[in-house]
Design an enzyme around this catalytic site. Sequence first.
Site, mmCIF file in Angstrom:
data_model
loop_
_atom_site.group_PDB
_atom_site.id
_atom_site.type_symbol
_atom_site.label_atom_id
_atom_site.label_comp_id
_atom_site.label_asym_id
_atom_site.label_seq_id
_atom_site.Cartn_x
_atom_site.Cartn_y
_atom_site.Cartn_z
ATOM 1 N N ASN A 9 48.932 24.515 -1.472
ATOM 2 C CA ASN A 9 49.352 23.151 -1.087
ATOM 3 C C ASN A 9 49.060 22.224 -1.913
ATOM 4 O O ASN A 9 48.116 22.414 -1.825
ATOM 5 C CB ASN A 9 48.312 23.414 0.417
ATOM 6 C CG ASN A 9 48.217 21.638 1.310
ATOM 7 O OD1 ASN A 9 49.281 21.311 0.691
ATOM 8 N ND2 ASN A 9 46.867 21.645 2.064
ATOM 9 N N HIS A 94 45.285 21.104 9.497
ATOM 10 C CA HIS A 94 44.980 21.818 7.974
ATOM 11 C C HIS A 94 43.612 20.224 8.289
ATOM 12 O O HIS A 94 43.970 19.880 8.671
ATOM 13 C CB HIS A 94 45.974 20.627 6.743
ATOM 14 C CG HIS A 94 44.738 21.286 5.713
ATOM 15 N ND1 HIS A 94 44.304 19.412 5.287
ATOM 16 C CD2 HIS A 94 44.885 22.729 4.391
ATOM 17 C CE1 HIS A 94 43.428 20.467 4.109
ATOM 18 N NE2 HIS A 94 44.547 21.638 3.990
HETATM 19 P P1 13P Z 1 41.345 22.843 -3.229
HETATM 20 O O1 13P Z 1 41.531 24.491 -3.411
HETATM 21 O O2 13P Z 1 41.377 21.837 -3.712
HETATM 22 O O3 13P Z 1 39.738 23.138 -2.144
HETATM 23 O O4 13P Z 1 41.689 22.266 -1.790
HETATM 24 C C1 13P Z 1 42.027 23.866 -0.200
HETATM 25 C C2 13P Z 1 42.690 23.328 0.713
HETATM 26 O O5 13P Z 1 42.717 22.147 1.467
HETATM 27 C C3 13P Z 1 44.501 23.941 0.946
HETATM 28 O O6 13P Z 1 44.790 23.496 1.902
#
Ligand code: 13P
Length: 249
Positions: A9, A94
């Site tokens: 993402n 999300h």
């Molecule tokens: P990080 O891997 O930067 O902690 O983010 C996780 C996330 O929100 C993926 O959608």
Amino acid sequence: MRSKIVAGNWKMNKNAAETEALLTELAAKLPDTNAQVMVAPTFVNLAGAVRSLESSVIQVIAQNMHFAESGAYTGEISADMLLSIGVETVILGHSERRAYFKEDDEILAQKVKAALDKNMKVMFCFGEELEDRKSGNHFNVVESQLKNALFSLDASAWSSIILAYEPVWAIGTGETASPEQAQEMHAFIRKTITEAYNATIAGNVSILYGGSVKPANAKEIFGKPDVDGGLIGGASLKADDFVAIIGAI
Ligand code: 13P
């Protein structure tokens, strides 16, 4: 049988040239894997990403969409628009959408329904905040997020659902849920789905873990029996790190 999935993402990162460069590097370095690999660049770069990855197994997915078919929703993107450029999977729920854009369970239920009505796949994100975990309320929070957005769906819809458990306290913080905490929650999620539907649906749905997954911790987390892969934020923005994480599955 459920699939193994590693998805990146990209959030609000990478302009057009940077997107192209990262995708080219990723496609070149992609290791042999049985896992499905997905990337979610920003909306403006989606069509270009689909073109760049035409001959790659890497799938391009969207970070969000609106629930309406079309109309006066300035700044929004519909399922049809995504499908028209070859994007068939969308991330919904999300925690950043929930926190900064006030997307609640009711809105998310509408978005999930809208995507499924168009035969899109949904990667549904959910997870508790730090206070919920500290107060021991994390199982209740997760159960209610799932129930409110997903448990009115027909059983047949579940073949189009991917779940991503992302504890909010682990997102972008460098603090990861331990492999044991991830496994405990993923097993709870499967139990909850078994109770709401049945063991076949619960056993077939892929449940990804997200929150500070890095090359150094991916293998241990992915090694847990109910963890089917990861939704990766920061570490998906560097080809070598993302490729190492894919290799860890
Ligand atoms: P990080 O891997 O930067 O902690 O983010 C996780 C996330 O929100 C993926 O959608």
